[in-house]
Every structure is written in C-alpha cells, then in structure tokens.
Write a protein that holds these residues in place. Sequence first.
Motif: not given
Length: 235
Positions: A127-132, A135, A153-155, A157
């Motif tokens: 989870r987090g900004q890098s995931v977003q 995305q 785009e919810d951050g 995974y």
Amino acid sequence: QEPKYRDGARMNPKPFISAPKKPARPAADGYPGEVLQYGGSGDGVRRMQSCLSALHPVFPVVPNMPVDGEFGPATQASVKAFQSFFGLDADGAIGPATWNKVITVFRNLPRLVSPVHPGSSLRAGSRGQSVQIIQKHINGLASVYPCIPAVEEDGIYGPETEEAVRAFQRRFGLTEDGVIGADVWNQIISRYNLIGLSYNPDAPLPLKTQAGSAEGGGSLMAMMLMMMFMREMGA
C-alpha cells in the motif's frame, strides 16, 4: 500534514527526480565513421555517454554511467539496455544505427519528472504512494495496450493491480510474477514515458477511467501522442 507543492504539482522529495539539463550539443552529431565498442575511448564515446546519461532519468531502464570517454563495462551495459529497449540488435557496440537512434532520442527527449523505485519490491498487499504512482502509469499504458487492464488508483496493491502487472510482464516478455522490483518498475516508467505523456501526480490522466471507459477521448489522444513521439524518433 499538507503535501509539498512545486510548480503546481504535489511532490514527495523521496520518490521523484527531475531530468537533468541536457548536455550541450556539439556543432555536428554525425556518426564518427567507426564502430565504438568495449575497450575504446575518445570524443565519440564521451558523446554517447553524455546522451545516454541524459536519457536515464526519463528512461530508467537505460542505466547511468560515468561520462569519462572510456568504453568500459558500465557503458556497454547502458548501450545494450538502450538497444534492447529501442528494438536494435543488443550487441553492446555503437554502429551507425545505434549512434543515430541515441542522437534522435536525445534530441526529442521529453522533459519529464520520473518517479524512482521505492527501494523494496511492490507486491500483493503493498500500500501507499508508490503503489498509486505505478497504478497511474499502468492506466496510461492501458490506454495504448488493450491487453493491459486499467486499475483503480487507490494505492492498494490488490488482485486487479497484480493482474495488470502480470499483463504488462506478459506483453513485454518479463518474468510473470506480479511483483514490481526495480527492473519491472523501470520498464513500466520507461514504457509510459515512451508514449510521450508527461507525469503529473495531481492531475488525473485523460485516459481510461477505473471502469475502463474512455474519458474525454483520452485513448485516442494517448495513441496520437505516442504516434507523434515515435515518428519523431524514427521508430
């Protein structure tokens, strides 16, 4: 705490870098007349190193190297990565085709801000900004490559993001494990930047919505941008 802003875009000082100023272009960028390869040296090698180093922030799949005029292992690795990414024979030597492609890509280099891999692999449950960030890039690619599904785009995974990553890996011949290590991250960022779309972490991309429908003609716009950019680079 409020996010930091720079030039109207929300920035996190850790995962982003700005493309450096391009090296000065000499009067002539013509092919020097001989193949540059491992063990060589000189102004031609230095010029290629300078250009490839400038490409690295936009196309991180091309590794950086010292600009010292010496054609060593780091330069060879960068040349091979460039050749592979841009569809040339990846022999690590710089003949006319590779020289001209490097110069063409360099001259058409888009001014982008590229996100940097967070340092640890992203996978199901992350989870987090890098995931977003990833995305957003996946959705950009999904507008051009129908085999890659759009994601929310919810951050987070989740299964949809994992399947989109697997689809990307299948499309580009990478190991299909649904995990985003540094190599896969760099491939996603580089492929996204190749279609000529600038990255803005605040602005929604005019591409597919989370449901997969076109928004504002975004898919057509993305395709047109990609075609224009590729035509400029002679691809």
